[in-house]
Design an enzyme around this catalytic site. Structure first.
Site, mmCIF file in Angstrom:
data_model
loop_
_atom_site.group_PDB
_atom_site.id
_atom_site.type_symbol
_atom_site.label_atom_id
_atom_site.label_comp_id
_atom_site.label_asym_id
_atom_site.label_seq_id
_atom_site.Cartn_x
_atom_site.Cartn_y
_atom_site.Cartn_z
ATOM 1 N N ASP A 222 0.833 -1.189 0.000
ATOM 2 C CA ASP A 222 0.000 0.000 0.000
ATOM 3 C C ASP A 222 0.881 1.258 0.000
ATOM 4 O O ASP A 222 1.967 1.274 0.582
ATOM 5 C CB ASP A 222 -0.912 -0.005 1.233
ATOM 6 C CG ASP A 222 -1.900 1.131 1.217
ATOM 7 O OD1 ASP A 222 -2.731 1.184 0.300
ATOM 8 O OD2 ASP A 222 -1.833 1.987 2.127
ATOM 9 N N GLU A 268 0.893 -0.782 -5.113
ATOM 10 C CA GLU A 268 -0.282 0.084 -5.204
ATOM 11 C C GLU A 268 0.223 1.440 -5.703
ATOM 12 O O GLU A 268 0.802 2.213 -4.944
ATOM 13 C CB GLU A 268 -0.962 0.210 -3.838
ATOM 14 C CG GLU A 268 -2.246 1.044 -3.859
ATOM 15 C CD GLU A 268 -2.000 2.518 -3.657
ATOM 16 O OE1 GLU A 268 -2.171 3.294 -4.631
ATOM 17 O OE2 GLU A 268 -1.638 2.914 -2.540
ATOM 18 N N ASP A 321 -12.750 2.591 -2.014
ATOM 19 C CA ASP A 321 -13.330 3.928 -2.119
ATOM 20 C C ASP A 321 -14.437 4.004 -3.167
ATOM 21 O O ASP A 321 -15.059 5.057 -3.316
ATOM 22 C CB ASP A 321 -12.246 4.953 -2.481
ATOM 23 C CG ASP A 321 -11.228 5.126 -1.376
ATOM 24 O OD1 ASP A 321 -11.635 5.163 -0.197
ATOM 25 O OD2 ASP A 321 -10.023 5.227 -1.672
#
Length: 362
Positions: A222, A268, A321
């Site tokens: 991440d 990511e 999201d």
């Protein structure tokens, strides 16, 4: 076995399915990116499941590996002295040997119980992985770039973070102001003391990633851009505007990992990604990410368009999201919907006809 039906559904789609998974114990607000441990499992996920006679790898505190003994000590100390280890009695805060020994002697049953819960969790996770792999489904995990301050990872490795003598952060992580926020994002995680990581040859990073890959098949890093440069904010600041970019030895860290470990990593790389960040990813041949819900903006150069995705990208329908794929397709304007349907050929109609219960977030 609760996941079996889901695995059968994923496998029924053909090819190799990938299930996103992150299993840390969480704070009450529930975010998987704020946890008391980067390595332990969320034993609350076991609630309601039958206790099967799994072969438990660890039975008691004395038998547990070092990371689990540290976690058990932290969990028990936190239960008795409250959150925020910075506020614990100084001998325990500073990990005085006598204080740790006294804690272990006074709370043996609680430590054994913590080890048993973690042992059951990882036995169940191993079983879950076998069920998935038998159907060509990979368990896809996640590497949070930073641990929380109130975590066993920071408490037990204070020298690897920018902390003062009481254990409080000097600088914290976040992201700078952008289109979405005029003040940026002030995350509050302590930033790494990267020279300390260099001196120890990145042993902490190798240990945490190797540990996760013992239970999972693939790991996404991440906020990958934070391995090239990190936005470091004075801890006393009210928001992220006072931060600055700090160079990070991400290439040296990634280079310290065995090739087999690097082969299981995904970057990511969403958002504003610089050439230096992209070069770091491509230098180590790490797949990046593309998101179909970002693709149909009308821009012919959109890198998320199916025709512009290369073979070194992992394609997501959406992220945490986004809406579900079904909700997204139903909400598209007619022109964008037609473009998406044409680009995705049969996938969009299939999703459009799918049952709400069968549409899951990526």
């Amino acid at each position: 076995f609760p996941a079996r039906g889901f695995f059968l559904w994923v496998a029924g789609g053909g090819g190799v399915g990938v299930l996103s998974s992150r299993f840390p114990p969480r704070f009450p607000h529930g975010s998987p990116y704020a946890s008391i441990s980067l390595t332990a499992g969320a034993t609350a996920l076991l609630a309601g499941l039958p206790v099967a006679p799994d072969a438990l790898p660890w039975q008691a505190f004395a038998d547990a590996p070092a990371w689990l003994r540290e976690h058990a000590l932290f969990e028990v100390a936190r239960a008795h002295h409250g959150p925020q280890w910075c506020d614990w009695p100084p001998p325990l805060r500073d990990r005085d040997g006598d204080a740790l020994a006294a804690l272990a002697a006074a709370h043996g049953p609680a430590l054994d119980a913590c080890v048993a819960r973690q042992s059951l969790f990882f036995a169940r996770l191993a079983r879950l992985r076998r069920e998935a792999n038998a159907r060509d489904i990979l368990l896809f995990g996640d590497v949070a770039l930073y641990p929380a301050l109130d975590s066993v990872d920071v408490w037990s490795h204070r020298a690897l973070f920018e902390l003062d003598a009481r254990g409080r952060p000097r600088r914290v992580a976040g992201v700078p102001p952008d289109y979405f926020s005029a003040t940026g994002q002030y995350w509050g995680n302590p930033v790494y003391d990267w020279p300390a990581h260099v001196r120890e040859g990145f042993a902490w990073w190798r240990a945490r990633i190797t540990h996760q890959l013992q239970a999972l098949d693939v790991l996404r890093i991440d906020h990958f851009r934070g391995l090239q440069a990190a936005w470091c904010i004075p801890a006393v600041s009210d928001d992220a505007r006072d931060g600055l970019w700090c160079e990070v030895p991400g290439a040296a860290m990634l280079g310290s990992l065995p090739p087999a470990v690097r082969a299981a990593l995904v970057a990511e790389d969403l958002g504003v990604i610089t050439r230096a960040v992209d070069a770091l990813r491509t230098d180590f041949d790490l797949p990046g990410m593309r998101v179909l819900q970002f693709a149909f903006s009308g821009d012919a150069d959109n890198p998320h368009l199916p025709g512009r995705i290369d073979r070194r990208q992992i394609v997501y329908t959406g992220t945490h999201d986004n809406d579900t794929s079904l909700g997204w397709l139903r909400g598209l304007y007619a022109a964008t919907r037609a473009q998406g349907g044409q680009a995705l050929r049969t996938v969009a109609p299939m999703l459009d006809a799918a049952d709400d219960a069968a549409c899951v977030r990526a």
